[in-house]
Design a protein around this motif. Structure first.
Motif, PDB file in Angstrom:
ATOM      1  N   VAL A  76      27.003  45.877  48.539  1.00  0.00           N
ATOM      2  CA  VAL A  76      28.737  45.113  48.498  1.00  0.00           C
ATOM      3  C   VAL A  76      28.768  44.020  49.333  1.00  0.00           C
ATOM      4  N   SER A  77      27.485  43.496  48.809  1.00  0.00           N
ATOM      5  CA  SER A  77      28.393  41.568  49.445  1.00  0.00           C
ATOM      6  C   SER A  77      28.381  41.291  47.978  1.00  0.00           C
ATOM      7  N   GLU A  78      27.608  41.766  46.900  1.00  0.00           N
ATOM      8  CA  GLU A  78      27.266  41.035  45.603  1.00  0.00           C
ATOM      9  C   GLU A  78      28.557  41.790  45.153  1.00  0.00           C
ATOM     10  N   LYS A  79      29.449  43.332  45.057  1.00  0.00           N
ATOM     11  CA  LYS A  79      31.089  43.178  44.596  1.00  0.00           C
ATOM     12  C   LYS A  79      31.825  42.614  45.288  1.00  0.00           C
ATOM     13  N   SER A  80      32.055  41.909  46.365  1.00  0.00           N
ATOM     14  CA  SER A  80      33.330  41.483  47.618  1.00  0.00           C
ATOM     15  C   SER A  80      32.451  40.305  46.993  1.00  0.00           C
ATOM     16  N   SER A  81      31.691  39.559  47.066  1.00  0.00           N
ATOM     17  CA  SER A  81      31.777  38.241  46.473  1.00  0.00           C
ATOM     18  C   SER A  81      32.555  38.585  44.533  1.00  0.00           C
ATOM     19  N   LYS A  82      32.234  38.916  44.280  1.00  0.00           N
ATOM     20  CA  LYS A  82      32.835  39.304  43.318  1.00  0.00           C
ATOM     21  C   LYS A  82      33.989  39.409  42.794  1.00  0.00           C
ATOM     22  N   LEU A  83      34.663  40.065  43.489  1.00  0.00           N
ATOM     23  CA  LEU A  83      35.906  41.063  44.208  1.00  0.00           C
ATOM     24  C   LEU A  83      37.117  39.409  44.363  1.00  0.00           C
ATOM     25  N   LYS A  84      36.392  38.735  45.608  1.00  0.00           N
ATOM     26  CA  LYS A  84      37.326  37.877  45.826  1.00  0.00           C
ATOM     27  C   LYS A  84      37.748  36.164  44.896  1.00  0.00           C
ATOM     28  N   THR A  85      36.251  36.398  44.212  1.00  0.00           N
ATOM     29  CA  THR A  85      36.112  35.462  42.877  1.00  0.00           C
ATOM     30  C   THR A  85      37.599  35.812  41.923  1.00  0.00           C
ATOM     31  N   LEU A  86      38.326  37.350  40.920  1.00  0.00           N
ATOM     32  CA  LEU A  86      38.589  37.331  40.778  1.00  0.00           C
ATOM     33  C   LEU A  86      39.941  37.863  41.136  1.00  0.00           C
ATOM     34  N   LEU A  87      39.693  37.427  42.841  1.00  0.00           N
ATOM     35  CA  LEU A  87      41.709  37.479  42.873  1.00  0.00           C
ATOM     36  C   LEU A  87      42.326  36.072  43.548  1.00  0.00           C
ATOM     37  N   GLU A  88      41.063  34.958  43.492  1.00  0.00           N
ATOM     38  CA  GLU A  88      41.046  33.606  44.383  1.00  0.00           C
ATOM     39  C   GLU A  88      41.509  33.288  42.512  1.00  0.00           C
ATOM     40  N   GLU A  89      40.665  33.713  41.318  1.00  0.00           N
ATOM     41  CA  GLU A  89      41.411  33.619  39.390  1.00  0.00           C
ATOM     42  C   GLU A  89      42.660  33.921  39.312  1.00  0.00           C
TER      43      GLU A  89
END
Length: 92
Positions: A76-89
């Motif tokens: 969950v933490s890994e996927k949250s980080s990826k999602l955060k990165t995608l949203l920020e991009e």
């Protein structure tokens, strides 16, 4: 004060916890003890050995669940980080 029977022995426990939760714990332990006793009846295992085997079984189950939860939290933490990165991009 909670009174329970463990393999034919009456045990009294003092607890300040939630009575419903304590009942759930007692029921789980009682169930596991009975299951272990049924599995070992033909072996002539003493009551204290049955209790020890039931404790080991519960500890094994607990550690498996604990490991599973830890792995899930990591995912969950890994996927949250990826999602955060995608949203920020996407925002930039």
């Amino acid at each position: 004060m909670v009174e329970l029977e463990v393999l034919g022995h009456s045990v009294k426990l003092k607890s300040q916890g939630d009575p419903e939760f304590i009942d759930e714990v007692v029921d789980l332990v009682d169930q596991r003890l009975k299951e272990t006793e049924e599995k070992t009846t033909h072996l002539g295992v003493a009551a204290h050995q049955v209790a020890l085997l039931a404790c080991l079984d519960l500890a094994e189950e607990y550690l498996k669940v604990k490991k599973s939860v830890s792995q899930f939290q990591s995912k969950v933490s890994e996927k949250s980080s990826k999602l955060k990165t995608l949203l920020e991009e996407d925002i930039d």
